[in-house]
Design a protein around this motif. Structure first.
Motif, short mmCIF file in Angstrom:
data_model
loop_
_atom_site.label_atom_id
_atom_site.label_comp_id
_atom_site.label_asym_id
_atom_site.label_seq_id
_atom_site.Cartn_x
_atom_site.Cartn_y
_atom_site.Cartn_z
N GLN A 68 44.10 -34.26 -9.74
CA GLN A 68 43.20 -34.81 -8.71
C GLN A 68 42.72 -36.20 -9.10
O GLN A 68 42.81 -37.15 -8.32
CB GLN A 68 41.98 -33.91 -8.54
CG GLN A 68 42.19 -32.62 -7.77
CD GLN A 68 40.89 -31.86 -7.70
OE1 GLN A 68 39.89 -32.39 -7.23
NE2 GLN A 68 40.90 -30.64 -8.17
N ASN A 69 42.19 -36.32 -10.32
CA ASN A 69 41.62 -37.59 -10.74
C ASN A 69 42.68 -38.65 -11.02
O ASN A 69 42.47 -39.84 -10.79
CB ASN A 69 40.75 -37.39 -11.98
CG ASN A 69 39.47 -36.64 -11.67
OD1 ASN A 69 38.99 -36.66 -10.55
ND2 ASN A 69 38.94 -35.94 -12.66
N ALA A 70 43.85 -38.20 -11.54
CA ALA A 70 44.88 -39.15 -11.95
C ALA A 70 45.66 -39.71 -10.77
O ALA A 70 45.97 -40.91 -10.74
CB ALA A 70 45.84 -38.49 -12.94
N LEU A 71 46.01 -38.88 -9.79
CA LEU A 71 46.88 -39.32 -8.72
C LEU A 71 46.34 -39.03 -7.32
O LEU A 71 46.50 -39.85 -6.42
CB LEU A 71 48.26 -38.66 -8.86
CG LEU A 71 49.20 -39.24 -9.92
CD1 LEU A 71 50.47 -38.43 -10.00
CD2 LEU A 71 49.52 -40.70 -9.60
N VAL A 72 45.72 -37.87 -7.12
CA VAL A 72 45.35 -37.49 -5.76
C VAL A 72 44.17 -38.31 -5.26
O VAL A 72 44.22 -38.89 -4.16
CB VAL A 72 45.02 -35.98 -5.70
CG1 VAL A 72 44.51 -35.61 -4.31
CG2 VAL A 72 46.27 -35.17 -6.02
N ARG A 73 43.10 -38.40 -6.05
CA ARG A 73 41.92 -39.14 -5.59
C ARG A 73 42.22 -40.61 -5.33
O ARG A 73 41.76 -41.16 -4.30
CB ARG A 73 40.76 -39.00 -6.58
CG ARG A 73 39.48 -39.64 -6.06
CD ARG A 73 38.29 -39.39 -6.96
NE ARG A 73 37.09 -39.95 -6.35
CZ ARG A 73 36.66 -41.21 -6.54
NH1 ARG A 73 37.34 -42.03 -7.33
NH2 ARG A 73 35.58 -41.64 -5.93
N PRO A 74 42.97 -41.32 -6.19
CA PRO A 74 43.29 -42.71 -5.84
C PRO A 74 43.98 -42.84 -4.49
O PRO A 74 43.77 -43.83 -3.79
CB PRO A 74 44.22 -43.13 -6.99
CG PRO A 74 43.75 -42.32 -8.15
CD PRO A 74 43.39 -40.98 -7.56
N MET A 75 44.76 -41.85 -4.11
CA MET A 75 45.42 -41.91 -2.79
C MET A 75 44.45 -41.60 -1.66
O MET A 75 44.39 -42.32 -0.66
CB MET A 75 46.60 -40.94 -2.75
CG MET A 75 47.82 -41.42 -3.51
SD MET A 75 49.26 -40.35 -3.20
CE MET A 75 48.95 -39.04 -4.37
N THR A 76 43.68 -40.52 -1.79
CA THR A 76 42.83 -40.11 -0.68
C THR A 76 41.69 -41.10 -0.43
O THR A 76 41.33 -41.36 0.72
CB THR A 76 42.26 -38.70 -0.90
OG1 THR A 76 41.43 -38.68 -2.07
CG2 THR A 76 43.37 -37.68 -1.06
N VAL A 77 41.14 -41.66 -1.51
CA VAL A 77 40.04 -42.61 -1.33
C VAL A 77 40.56 -43.92 -0.75
O VAL A 77 39.94 -44.52 0.13
CB VAL A 77 39.29 -42.83 -2.66
CG1 VAL A 77 38.30 -43.98 -2.55
CG2 VAL A 77 38.55 -41.56 -3.05
N ARG A 78 41.69 -44.40 -1.23
CA ARG A 78 42.22 -45.68 -0.75
C ARG A 78 42.76 -45.57 0.66
O ARG A 78 42.61 -46.50 1.46
CB ARG A 78 43.32 -46.19 -1.68
CG ARG A 78 42.81 -46.60 -3.05
CD ARG A 78 43.89 -47.23 -3.89
NE ARG A 78 44.23 -48.56 -3.41
CZ ARG A 78 44.96 -49.44 -4.10
NH1 ARG A 78 45.41 -49.11 -5.30
NH2 ARG A 78 45.23 -50.62 -3.61
N MET A 79 43.39 -44.47 1.00
CA MET A 79 44.06 -44.37 2.30
C MET A 79 43.19 -43.72 3.37
O MET A 79 43.41 -43.95 4.56
CB MET A 79 45.37 -43.59 2.16
CG MET A 79 46.35 -44.24 1.21
SD MET A 79 47.82 -43.20 0.95
CE MET A 79 48.49 -43.96 -0.54
N ASN A 80 42.22 -42.89 2.95
CA ASN A 80 41.41 -42.15 3.93
C ASN A 80 39.91 -42.30 3.72
O ASN A 80 39.14 -41.75 4.50
CB ASN A 80 41.75 -40.66 3.88
CG ASN A 80 43.24 -40.39 3.98
OD1 ASN A 80 43.91 -40.14 2.99
ND2 ASN A 80 43.79 -40.48 5.18
N GLY A 81 39.49 -43.00 2.65
CA GLY A 81 38.07 -43.08 2.33
C GLY A 81 37.48 -41.73 1.99
O GLY A 81 36.26 -41.54 2.04
N ALA A 82 38.35 -40.77 1.63
CA ALA A 82 37.93 -39.38 1.45
C ALA A 82 38.12 -38.94 0.02
O ALA A 82 39.06 -39.37 -0.67
CB ALA A 82 38.75 -38.48 2.38
N GLU A 83 37.25 -38.07 -0.43
CA GLU A 83 37.40 -37.42 -1.72
C GLU A 83 38.44 -36.30 -1.60
O GLU A 83 38.75 -35.85 -0.48
CB GLU A 83 36.06 -36.87 -2.19
CG GLU A 83 34.97 -37.90 -2.34
CD GLU A 83 35.23 -38.90 -3.47
OE1 GLU A 83 35.95 -38.54 -4.43
OE2 GLU A 83 34.71 -40.03 -3.39
N PRO A 84 38.98 -35.80 -2.72
CA PRO A 84 39.95 -34.70 -2.64
C PRO A 84 39.42 -33.46 -1.92
O PRO A 84 40.21 -32.71 -1.35
CB PRO A 84 40.27 -34.41 -4.11
CG PRO A 84 40.06 -35.72 -4.80
CD PRO A 84 38.88 -36.34 -4.10
#
Length: 457
Positions: free
Chosen positions: A178-194
């Motif tokens: 989550q912290n390594a790959l998922v959160r960088p994607m969701t926050v940057r692309m959706n403004g959303a936390e995992p």
């Protein structure tokens, strides 16, 4: 005042075999795309937008002696629809940008670079539990192998989410991934936390991660100008009410630049704005559709682009994603060779607390203080220029069982002539996803011999 577009060849009281005229509400990428596809089918288009320039979040601002784009500007190698649009309008050329981002792990920067993306991702996965590795690589195979799996509504992701009850991403992957790959994607692309993005919707994120990126050398302004010459564009014009009844939409009433009310009539009205804005317009005539759109979430964000008198980033590391708890989500060089121009993005849950109350100066200085331990050049750099913008509805984060919701929306709209609804909630938030969604929605009318709306694919 009435601004009525012509209805050539349409007998009074009968729906046209194919729309001759259209109104598109929204001047962001979804609206531009819808207008472009309609024009390619010979439809006379009037595009309305409440802003003073085209482009939505990708509109330009002046930074010193150059134009910059505050929103998304990276163009994937697989953005086939958008690249056709640019080519037709004589835009370009493109220059390499690539994905390059770092995060702090065990006190040191770990970087994923577009030139060695697989190796960078593999580095993160080495510390990931085997179950998560298997799940992640299965997803990447789908996205690489099937174009449908790169966008929202992916059949495989939909089936997977149903099997697991469509959990949020924190319920599907463990904390490290989550912290390594998922959160960088969701926050940057959706403004959303995992814990705010659902499994069925993750295909659009992976589709962007696994692409290769360029950017237009001269930015979007030339393309916007060429596009505006192909349709009638009315800026600073706010849509306030749909005209017609629940079975047929005949146009829209707007508030124009002068402050007076104007009426635009056409064979087809396209709502190409965020879900919440479409819901407000649809509520009187299509309350069930509006109720579905109300469940689609958007999150706020702010961006500051600052120009300094010397480079801040280096060639090897051009961006950094900050850990949970940080108000600034990420900071990066504006271009591959523009390492003295930094884009600071404030999104995700920690940023929401102070986006309204904090000044842009406060936000930028906080970001600089967090950047300094990893890129010390910022401490010596002198600010030359800065521009900023806040958006209340910056990023779409979709909804739980989102593909099912879109099916219900299309079914509810199926009996309504003269109306299409598209936006960044249909195929994803990327520029290409907005074009794919608009192509499908326009095709459901213009490619249908009866002229009636068919279900979008």
């Amino acid at each position: 005042m009435t601004a009525e577009t012509s209805r050539r060849g349409t007998p009074a009281g009968l729906p046209p075999a194919r729309p001759a005229t259209a109104i598109v509400v929204g001047g962001g990428w979804s609206g531009i795309a819808a207008a472009w596809y309609l024009r390619r089918h010979g439809v006379q288009v009037t595009l309305l937008d409440e802003q003073n320039s085209l482009g939505g979040r990708s509109s330009g601002e002046r930074l010193g002696d150059r134009d910059v784009t505050l929103g998304g500007k990276n163009i994937g190698a697989r953005y086939t629809e958008f690249r056709s649009f640019v080519q037709e309008l004589g835009g370009g050329p493109f220059e390499h940008f690539g994905i390059n981002t770092s995060r702090v792990e065990d006190g040191r920067l770990r970087t994923v670079d577009g030139q060695s993306k697989a190796a960078g991702i593999a580095g993160f996965l080495r510390r990931t539990p085997p179950r998560d590795v298997v799940r992640f690589w299965r997803m990447t195979r789908w996205v690489r192998g099937d174009d449908q799996d790169r966008f929202l509504g992916s059949p495989r992701f939909r089936e997977l989410s149903r099997a697991h009850g469509d959990p949020t991403m924190d319920g599907y992957f463990g904390r490290y991934l989550q912290n390594a790959l998922v959160r960088p994607m969701t926050v940057r692309m959706n403004g959303a936390e995992p814990d705010e993005l659902h499994l069925a919707d993750f295909s659009a994120n992976l589709g962007m991660l696994l692409d290769r990126f360029e950017q237009l050398t001269d930015g979007f302004q030339t393309v916007f100008g060429e596009f505006a010459a192909t349709v009638s564009v009315q800026l600073e014009t706010r849509a306030e009410e749909l005209l017609g009844d629940g079975s047929r939409t005949t146009g829209v009433r707007v508030r124009g630049r002068s402050g007076g009310s104007e009426t635009y009539l056409a064979d087809l009205t396209v709502l190409a704005v965020p879900a919440n804005a479409s819901a407000a317009l649809l509520r009187p005539s299509h309350p069930e559709v509006a109720a579905e759109l109300d469940q689609i979430r958007y999150f706020p964000a702010a961006v500051v682009i600052a120009e300094y008198d010397q480079p801040v980033f280096d060639v090897a590391a051009r961006a950094i994603f900050f850990p949970p708890g940080s108000e600034v989500s990420n900071a990066g060089a504006y271009g591959r060779d523009d390492r003295h121009i930094i884009r600071y993005t404030f999104s995700g849950r920690p940023a929401r607390r102070n986006l309204v109350s904090a000044s842009i100066e406060e936000l930028r200085t906080r970001a600089e203080s967090q950047l300094a331990p990893h890129f010390p050049a910022i401490a010596q750099a002198r600010l030359r220029h800065q521009v900023s913008r806040r958006w209340q509805h910056a990023f779409c984060a979709y909804s739980q069982r989102h593909p099912d919701r879109l099916e219900r929306i299309d079914k509810l709209l199926g009996g309504s002539d003269g109306l299409l609804v598209t936006g960044d909630y249909r195929r994803g938030t990327s520029i290409e996803a907005c074009f794919r969604a608009a192509r499908e929605q326009v095709g459901s009318v213009v490619d249908n011999p009866s002229g009636r709306r068919s279900a979008a694919t």
